[in-house]
Enzyme design. Sequence first.
Site, PDB file in Angstrom:
ATOM      1  N   LYS A 137       0.858  -1.188   0.000  1.00  0.00           N
ATOM      2  CA  LYS A 137       0.000   0.000   0.000  1.00  0.00           C
ATOM      3  C   LYS A 137       0.894   1.236   0.000  1.00  0.00           C
ATOM      4  CE  LYS A 137      -3.882   2.090   2.526  1.00  0.00           C
ATOM      5  NZ  LYS A 137      -4.775   2.001   3.694  1.00  0.00           N
ATOM      6  N   SER A 195      -9.599   2.197   2.796  1.00  0.00           N
ATOM      7  CA  SER A 195      -8.718   2.925   1.907  1.00  0.00           C
ATOM      8  C   SER A 195      -7.708   2.033   1.191  1.00  0.00           C
ATOM      9  CB  SER A 195      -7.983   4.006   2.704  1.00  0.00           C
ATOM     10  OG  SER A 195      -7.103   3.418   3.643  1.00  0.00           O
ATOM     11  N   SER A 208      -9.932   0.075   6.993  1.00  0.00           N
ATOM     12  CA  SER A 208      -9.370   0.159   5.640  1.00  0.00           C
ATOM     13  C   SER A 208      -8.858  -1.163   5.083  1.00  0.00           C
ATOM     14  CB  SER A 208      -8.242   1.188   5.605  1.00  0.00           C
ATOM     15  OG  SER A 208      -8.770   2.475   5.662  1.00  0.00           O
TER      16      SER A 208
END
Lengths: 448, 467
Positions: A53, A128, A153
Amino acid sequence: MKEHLERVKAQDFDNGEFIEKVMQSASNISNEYSAFITMAKDKPNGILPISVKDNICTKGIRTTAGSKILDTYVPPFDATAVSKAKASGGFVIGKTAMDEFGFGTFSTNCAYGAPKNPHNKERVCGGSSGGAACVAYAADFPHIAIAQSTGGSITAPAAFTGTVGLTPTYGLVSRWGLIDYANSMDRIGVIGKCSYDAALGLSIISGYDPLDSTSMNRGATDYVKSIGNDVKGMKIGVPKEYFDGVDKDITENVWKSIKLLESMGATYEEFSLKLTKYATPAYYIIALSEASTNLAKFCGIRYGIEKQISGNYDEYFSAIRELGFGTEAKRRIILGTYARMSGYRDAYYIRALKIRGKIISEFKAAFKRYDSIATPSMPILPPKFSEINSLTPAQTYSMDRLTTAPNLCGFPTISVPAGTINGLPSGIQLIADHLNENKLVALASACE
Amino acid sequence: MGVMIGLEVHCQLNTDSKLFCSDSQDHRGKRPNENTCPICLGFPGSKPKISKKAIEHGMTIALALNCNISRTMFFSRKTYFYPDMSKNYQITQYEVPLATEGLLSVGDLKIRIRRVHIEEDPARLVHVGGDITNSEYTLMDYNRSGVPLAEIVTEPDFTSPKQTRAFLEKLMNMLEHTGVYDPGKEATIRVDANVSIDGGERVEVKNITGFENVEKALNYEIIRQNSLKRSQMKIARETRHFDATTSTTKSLRKKEYEDDYGYIFDPDLPMVRIDDEWLAKIKRLMPELPDQRVARFVSQYGLTEYYAGVIVYTDKRFADFYEECCRSNGHPDIVAKWAVNYLLKSLNWRSEKISDSKVTPKGFVEFLALIENGKLNERFAKELIKEYVDTGVSPGELLYKTKLNISEEDLRDIIAKVLKENGRAIEDYRSGRKESLQFLIGLVLKETKKQSNPNEISKLLTEMMPR
């Protein structure tokens, strides 16, 4: 994944060819779904493809946390999770798309384009860690996505993409190298196609790290061993507040999963978590208070974008931050700053900290009775991009209501697919007491 | 009501590392921004890690100031935007500081200590072509960023600028004695002073270096506030900056805009717990404090309170110097007499501290030996010590050089001349007035422009004296 690792072990495997195929495939996923912000440029070396990420630092690979303000930032060091993965043969294929600094539930607050749901490109991946979940689902190669959660997330995109998302106990995985959103809740975790991938990923990246003062000092654990463990006799609590306003079909699917576990010898009981409605407000107040201080450092002096302007330093900072931050980041800075200013601080920030303590106690009491608490992962199915635009910020924030409490309290959670509805995935979220990841892995593998 | 002054004293702590990273705390001789890492530059993804040593130094200070030490404490983020801040927030302590409610006595003056806490030093800014208010541009050097500071906050117990200076000198002496502060490593003590008159608005003068400057800044500020009051103008609550070149203060910002730092607990730093064992260890390792040292000097060396006090309170290294000399000289009273009355005077005249002077314990002991062995009389010794402080040439060598400057033959001629011209003094001497001899030695010294040894003159004088 298991077969891949066995082939590697048996040396029945051409590494060069494998890496080339992986990078080609990753590049296709990037083009098809906008799942990556930056692809690894240099030819990588290793046996295990990992995606990272984009708020997790990778040495020599641009790391933006999904924000324009870090458009030019190339970290001088690897996050501990990344260096641990590398030490286990992992190689970084690219940096996955995300909401700017993790500020979002759908991966639509993206400075570098929103990732598209591999089940239906008109729909969002969830956020996210949307890019991470998208790659985890779409990859036709063995792969582990290193993702991260602050308020849900990992669970949200895992549910929306039909993948397994494991958010470990706070402190189990070092945060060194993670670009902070809300440090008291930020957790690095993993997303994989199945519980095996998630358990393997966590075994690799967890462990004590002196560089993170909140890292737990305990030895490495092999979570893969818990795959397929008997769930007979395990007690599952089902909190009724977590089904309020949840999509009917999703509720049905979650119950199917619970009944499946029952058929394997687990028992369940419905109960009440009365403080549930306070979790999301408390989460947002603490998270945004912390975030508004974390984002103060981005001002165009030491790294990230810069600009030639005339004026004093205040004007310079404002100009860079105006340019570099997206709308949601600005909104959260303003909200977080407000909540910690004198006159409001006691009513919001300090009060939220107290509520957090009470919610932890409520969950701890429940874990005396239950091995795990089962809830839907998300209250809705993955929405269309066009539907997101009509949501107010408050409506969007309320989408996190099933995930904020365990994140506020640092409890480990796993989100497992709970069947599809009209071709769209749904998920069940299993929550356990601190450091009970083994129970979650056993339950998750039983659900599959 | 009169004048009310409170101080916030920031002392750089003598640790090996910075407060939250392993970079050296000591950045002497390093190029700007060389002594930095991702942590003290606030790079994305970096996390602070607390230096245990800094907390221990804080505990030592708190004990020396008779404070209550918190058994659990937190670090907080103080947020404001300024280019010297690598994160635009400073990690400091807010709700629960390391220690509270202490006291430091300076003579009859008792100053209450409100709190002692630990925080990080910001970077150093160099304002090119002006000062903070009008420079063309500013250079930033993060070598200092993250150096551990102890902030000592007093209650507003001072009623004159002069008192603050006496307090600061005593405090610095104490900090030096505890070993938490080492001015030899160019560590600094910076002071923020709050001053109000007749219960009026409080004005803060920030970032003053040098205790003399604190006194000057406060004197200026009191005059400024009084004259505003006389003209019936409002004294605004504000922050001011001290300009050392003009000894005046300038307004930096009005207070109402900056009171709100939006403190939150720093979530990267877990609560620090100070248990009985740790506290006991720090108490056990507590070095001798100045007041204790004075008492010891009185009992161990048989000094008067006066001599012991002057030696210890001058500065720690002067007291260390004294003790070093006593190790090789058996007469601590004589060492004290010469050290206080003559050595210190010469140093003060040059505005030097013992540690930056050319004087060494070895040289001073040699000097004292010359007196004891009769090679140097008191009068000449007073001259020689000045020369020693000025030049650093060893006293033995200075004496040797002096002797060589005039031959014995020439000296005899001069003495003969002096004797011839001072028949009266010779008579006095014969009639038993011994001081006449000193008078004659003085005359010879003068004739030789002090290039001679009084002991030798004395010897020759008595020999050549007409019988």
